[in-house]
Design a protein around this motif. Structure first.
Motif, PDB file in Angstrom:
ATOM      1  N   UNK A  12       0.826  -1.204   0.000  1.00 53.24           N
ATOM      2  CA  UNK A  12       0.000   0.000   0.000  1.00 53.24           C
ATOM      3  C   UNK A  12       0.861   1.255   0.000  1.00 53.24           C
ATOM      4  N   UNK A  13       2.082   1.155   0.505  1.00 52.84           N
ATOM      5  CA  UNK A  13       2.919   2.334   0.686  1.00 52.84           C
ATOM      6  C   UNK A  13       4.064   2.461  -0.326  1.00 52.84           C
ATOM      7  N   UNK A  14       4.555   1.340  -0.863  1.00 51.22           N
ATOM      8  CA  UNK A  14       5.736   1.350  -1.723  1.00 51.22           C
ATOM      9  C   UNK A  14       5.459   0.652  -3.048  1.00 51.22           C
ATOM     10  N   UNK A  15       6.244   0.972  -4.113  1.00 48.79           N
ATOM     11  CA  UNK A  15       6.110   0.270  -5.397  1.00 48.79           C
ATOM     12  C   UNK A  15       6.687  -1.146  -5.299  1.00 48.79           C
ATOM     13  N   UNK A  16       6.516  -1.939  -6.348  1.00 50.57           N
ATOM     14  CA  UNK A  16       6.987  -3.331  -6.340  1.00 50.57           C
ATOM     15  C   UNK A  16       8.517  -3.430  -6.309  1.00 50.57           C
ATOM     16  N   UNK A  17       9.196  -2.445  -6.862  1.00 47.64           N
ATOM     17  CA  UNK A  17      10.658  -2.403  -6.841  1.00 47.64           C
ATOM     18  C   UNK A  17      11.077  -1.201  -6.004  1.00 47.64           C
ATOM     19  N   UNK A  18      11.880  -1.438  -4.964  1.00 46.47           N
ATOM     20  CA  UNK A  18      12.309  -0.354  -4.086  1.00 46.47           C
ATOM     21  C   UNK A  18      13.820  -0.153  -4.200  1.00 46.47           C
ATOM     22  N   UNK A  34      22.231  -1.209   5.409  1.00 47.68           N
ATOM     23  CA  UNK A  34      21.469  -1.574   4.221  1.00 47.68           C
ATOM     24  C   UNK A  34      22.414  -2.017   3.104  1.00 47.68           C
ATOM     25  N   UNK A  35      23.510  -1.296   2.925  1.00 48.18           N
ATOM     26  CA  UNK A  35      24.505  -1.675   1.914  1.00 48.18           C
ATOM     27  C   UNK A  35      25.097  -3.044   2.224  1.00 48.18           C
ATOM     28  N   UNK A  45      18.873  -8.831  -4.641  1.00 49.01           N
ATOM     29  CA  UNK A  45      18.668  -7.585  -5.366  1.00 49.01           C
ATOM     30  C   UNK A  45      19.386  -7.658  -6.706  1.00 49.01           C
ATOM     31  N   UNK A  46      19.070  -6.686  -7.562  1.00 44.58           N
ATOM     32  CA  UNK A  46      19.773  -6.547  -8.827  1.00 44.58           C
ATOM     33  C   UNK A  46      20.689  -5.343  -8.719  1.00 44.58           C
ATOM     34  N   UNK A  54      21.858   2.238  -7.407  1.00 44.75           N
ATOM     35  CA  UNK A  54      22.566   1.035  -7.813  1.00 44.75           C
ATOM     36  C   UNK A  54      21.744  -0.240  -7.659  1.00 44.75           C
ATOM     37  N   UNK A  55      20.896  -0.303  -6.643  1.00 45.78           N
ATOM     38  CA  UNK A  55      20.184  -1.537  -6.313  1.00 45.78           C
ATOM     39  C   UNK A  55      18.698  -1.440  -6.621  1.00 45.78           C
ATOM     40  N   UNK A  56      18.156  -2.543  -7.138  1.00 49.64           N
ATOM     41  CA  UNK A  56      16.722  -2.687  -7.327  1.00 49.64           C
ATOM     42  C   UNK A  56      16.298  -3.920  -6.532  1.00 49.64           C
ATOM     43  N   UNK A  57      15.416  -3.713  -5.560  1.00 52.78           N
ATOM     44  CA  UNK A  57      15.038  -4.775  -4.636  1.00 52.78           C
ATOM     45  C   UNK A  57      13.537  -5.036  -4.780  1.00 52.78           C
ATOM     46  N   UNK A  58      13.173  -6.281  -4.949  1.00 53.43           N
ATOM     47  CA  UNK A  58      11.758  -6.641  -5.034  1.00 53.43           C
ATOM     48  C   UNK A  58      11.119  -6.496  -3.660  1.00 53.43           C
ATOM     49  N   UNK A  59       9.930  -5.932  -3.632  1.00 55.32           N
ATOM     50  CA  UNK A  59       9.236  -5.699  -2.365  1.00 55.32           C
ATOM     51  C   UNK A  59       8.938  -7.012  -1.643  1.00 55.32           C
TER      52      UNK A  59
END
Length: 67
Positions: A12-18, A34-35, A45-46, A54-59
């Motif tokens: 509800x608060x964030x997109x699918x990729x954070x 976090x790093x 992550x990607x 730099x990072x794309x993380x699935x929710x």
């Protein structure tokens, strides 16, 4: 697939990729921690290899690490 309560709240608060910035705000941790989690594979992550964003993380991976 049964969704956890945590995942439903995050959706509800964030997109699918954070990003890493959103990740440390969700977990209430430092940027350095976090790093560490991302670079050592504790959270999948990607890595784009860029200097910024730099990072794309699935929710779903974020929610799985919380649970």
């Amino acid at each position: 697939m049964k969704m956890s309560v945590t995942y439903k709240k995050l959706r509800m608060e964030y997109p699918e990729i954070v990003s890493k910035e959103q990740l440390y705000k969700i977990y209430h941790i430092s940027k350095r921690k976090a790093s560490y989690l991302l670079e050592n594979g504790l959270i999948p992550c990607q890595n784009s290899g860029k200097m910024t964003r730099k990072y794309a993380i699935a929710l779903k991976d974020v929610a799985a690490f919380i649970d």
